[in-house]
Motif scaffolding. Structure first.
Motif, PDB file in Angstrom:
ATOM      1  N   ALA A  96      66.145  -8.988 -50.826  1.00 25.88           N
ATOM      2  CA  ALA A  96      67.073  -7.867 -50.635  1.00 25.88           C
ATOM      3  C   ALA A  96      68.145  -7.804 -51.715  1.00 25.88           C
ATOM      4  O   ALA A  96      68.621  -6.729 -52.051  1.00 25.88           O
ATOM      5  N   ASP A  97      68.510  -8.930 -52.262  1.00 24.85           N
ATOM      6  CA  ASP A  97      69.544  -8.927 -53.299  1.00 24.85           C
ATOM      7  C   ASP A  97      68.958  -9.050 -54.699  1.00 24.85           C
ATOM      8  O   ASP A  97      69.700  -9.212 -55.675  1.00 24.85           O
ATOM      9  N   ALA A  98      67.650  -8.952 -54.815  1.00 24.57           N
ATOM     10  CA  ALA A  98      67.002  -8.912 -56.133  1.00 24.57           C
ATOM     11  C   ALA A  98      66.961  -7.455 -56.606  1.00 24.57           C
ATOM     12  O   ALA A  98      67.510  -6.574 -55.959  1.00 24.57           O
ATOM     13  N   HIS A  99      66.320  -7.226 -57.713  1.00 23.04           N
ATOM     14  CA  HIS A  99      66.178  -5.874 -58.270  1.00 23.04           C
ATOM     15  C   HIS A  99      67.542  -5.238 -58.530  1.00 23.04           C
ATOM     16  O   HIS A  99      67.798  -4.095 -58.178  1.00 23.04           O
ATOM     17  N   GLN A 100      68.413  -6.016 -59.165  1.00 20.65           N
ATOM     18  CA  GLN A 100      69.753  -5.522 -59.486  1.00 20.65           C
ATOM     19  C   GLN A 100      69.759  -4.625 -60.721  1.00 20.65           C
ATOM     20  O   GLN A 100      70.723  -3.899 -60.954  1.00 20.65           O
ATOM     21  N   THR A 101      68.687  -4.696 -61.497  1.00 19.76           N
ATOM     22  CA  THR A 101      68.556  -3.835 -62.679  1.00 19.76           C
ATOM     23  C   THR A 101      67.107  -3.360 -62.763  1.00 19.76           C
ATOM     24  O   THR A 101      66.202  -3.971 -62.175  1.00 19.76           O
ATOM     25  N   ILE A 102      66.892  -2.306 -63.523  1.00 23.30           N
ATOM     26  CA  ILE A 102      65.524  -1.816 -63.736  1.00 23.30           C
ATOM     27  C   ILE A 102      64.713  -2.862 -64.489  1.00 23.30           C
ATOM     28  O   ILE A 102      63.529  -3.057 -64.212  1.00 23.30           O
ATOM     29  N   GLU A 103      65.350  -3.586 -65.399  1.00 27.11           N
ATOM     30  CA  GLU A 103      64.652  -4.638 -66.147  1.00 27.11           C
ATOM     31  C   GLU A 103      64.166  -5.747 -65.213  1.00 27.11           C
ATOM     32  O   GLU A 103      63.075  -6.279 -65.380  1.00 27.11           O
ATOM     33  N   GLU A 104      64.975  -6.090 -64.220  1.00 20.84           N
ATOM     34  CA  GLU A 104      64.558  -7.106 -63.246  1.00 20.84           C
ATOM     35  C   GLU A 104      63.341  -6.607 -62.456  1.00 20.84           C
ATOM     36  O   GLU A 104      62.410  -7.362 -62.197  1.00 20.84           O
ATOM     37  N   SER A 105      63.337  -5.327 -62.103  1.00 23.96           N
ATOM     38  CA  SER A 105      62.197  -4.760 -61.397  1.00 23.96           C
ATOM     39  C   SER A 105      60.958  -4.739 -62.290  1.00 23.96           C
ATOM     40  O   SER A 105      59.852  -5.034 -61.830  1.00 23.96           O
ATOM     41  N   ARG A 106      61.114  -4.426 -63.573  1.00 33.82           N
ATOM     42  CA  ARG A 106      59.983  -4.449 -64.515  1.00 33.82           C
ATOM     43  C   ARG A 106      59.420  -5.862 -64.628  1.00 33.82           C
ATOM     44  O   ARG A 106      58.203  -6.060 -64.639  1.00 33.82           O
ATOM     45  N   ARG A 115      48.594   1.007 -54.033  1.00 35.93           N
ATOM     46  CA  ARG A 115      48.047   0.627 -55.331  1.00 35.93           C
ATOM     47  C   ARG A 115      48.862  -0.502 -55.930  1.00 35.93           C
ATOM     48  O   ARG A 115      50.020  -0.710 -55.553  1.00 35.93           O
ATOM     49  N   PRO A 116      48.263  -1.239 -56.871  1.00 36.54           N
ATOM     50  CA  PRO A 116      49.046  -2.250 -57.576  1.00 36.54           C
ATOM     51  C   PRO A 116      50.211  -1.585 -58.316  1.00 36.54           C
ATOM     52  O   PRO A 116      50.126  -0.424 -58.740  1.00 36.54           O
ATOM     53  N   TYR A 117      51.283  -2.338 -58.456  1.00 40.15           N
ATOM     54  CA  TYR A 117      52.437  -1.844 -59.208  1.00 40.15           C
ATOM     55  C   TYR A 117      52.059  -1.600 -60.665  1.00 40.15           C
ATOM     56  O   TYR A 117      51.240  -2.319 -61.233  1.00 40.15           O
ATOM     57  N   ARG A 118      52.692  -0.604 -61.250  1.00 39.28           N
ATOM     58  CA  ARG A 118      52.611  -0.325 -62.687  1.00 39.28           C
ATOM     59  C   ARG A 118      54.010  -0.485 -63.262  1.00 39.28           C
ATOM     60  O   ARG A 118      55.002  -0.274 -62.555  1.00 39.28           O
ATOM     61  N   GLU A 119      54.088  -0.817 -64.541  1.00 35.55           N
ATOM     62  CA  GLU A 119      55.412  -0.960 -65.159  1.00 35.55           C
ATOM     63  C   GLU A 119      56.253   0.294 -64.966  1.00 35.55           C
ATOM     64  O   GLU A 119      57.463   0.217 -64.806  1.00 35.55           O
ATOM     65  N   SER A 120      55.601   1.439 -64.980  1.00 36.74           N
ATOM     66  CA  SER A 120      56.327   2.708 -64.829  1.00 36.74           C
ATOM     67  C   SER A 120      56.932   2.876 -63.432  1.00 36.74           C
ATOM     68  O   SER A 120      57.715   3.802 -63.202  1.00 36.74           O
ATOM     69  N   ASP A 121      56.625   1.982 -62.495  1.00 31.58           N
ATOM     70  CA  ASP A 121      57.182   2.033 -61.140  1.00 31.58           C
ATOM     71  C   ASP A 121      58.541   1.349 -61.036  1.00 31.58           C
ATOM     72  O   ASP A 121      59.158   1.358 -59.970  1.00 31.58           O
ATOM     73  N   ALA A 122      59.012   0.749 -62.118  1.00 39.45           N
ATOM     74  CA  ALA A 122      60.239  -0.055 -62.060  1.00 39.45           C
ATOM     75  C   ALA A 122      61.427   0.746 -61.540  1.00 39.45           C
ATOM     76  O   ALA A 122      62.185   0.256 -60.697  1.00 39.45           O
TER      77      ALA A 122
END
Length: 194
Positions: free
Chosen positions: A52-62, A24-31
């Motif tokens: 691989a070195d991205a997503h260092q914080t939940i905010e970056e994932s959001r 499914r498409p990502y949702r903000e709640s998937d961060a």
């Protein structure tokens, strides 16, 4: 030959379900789940994927997820989340990348978190997404590319009947900056799918 002049108006799924996987498409709640999966898997995915070195914080994932939602609306790129159907655990991601809507021609990419490998998730998910693209978008070509050293990734299109069309020597750089050889697999409507 074109699917639709306004491909942004083509319906896109909210969820594809297989026997064991849900795409499914990502949702903000998937961060949180995305952040944890990448954190767990950096060494596992680093040789093959630049994020691989991205997503260092939940905010970056959001932030990543919000950008992906916008790209799906525009049908420019469709990055999707992959879940275990029974446990609803996030197991990885997939990409449906339009190369040319006039043909239509797409590329599929995928990655799994380290603890989810070897369970057949990717093969099932790629089969689901490939069937969807041929049926709903009337694709004339679906392609998968991978580093020739990534034998686990190459095994997926081979299992599903994709035809290896090319071995592109020294055509790209790896994430470490070395020369890479890329394998190109493809399916067209006339190919037998498994």
């Amino acid at each position: 030959m074109s699917t639709e002049k306004y491909h942004t108006l083509l319906p896109f799924f909210e969820e594809l379900q297989g026997e064991r996987v849900v795409i499914r498409p990502y949702r903000e709640s998937d961060a949180q789940a995305l952040f944890e999966a990448v954190s767990e898997s950096r060494d596992h995915i680093r040789p093959w994927l630049g994020f691989a070195d991205a997503h260092q914080t939940i905010e970056e994932s959001r932030d990543f997820i919000i950008h992906q939602q916008a790209q799906i609306l525009l049908r420019e790129d469709m990055n999707l989340s992959l879940w275990d159907k029974a446990s609803r655990r996030f197991v990885g991601g997939m990409g449906l990348h339009p190369h040319d809507w006039k043909i239509p021609y797409f590329e599929i990419g995928y990655w799994l978190r380290a603890s989810a490998t070897g369970h057949g998730y990717t093969t099932e998910a790629v089969k689901l997404l490939t069937n969807y693209v041929f049926t709903q978008f009337k694709a004339n070509r679906v392609e998968i590319r991978c580093d020739e050293k990534n034998t686990r990734s190459a095994a997926v299109p081979q299992r599903l009947g994709f035809v290896q069309e090319a071995r592109l020597r020294n055509n790209a750089l790896t994430t470490a900056g070395d020369l890479r050889t890329t394998l190109v697999f493809a399916l067209t409507p006339d190919d037998k799918r498994t």
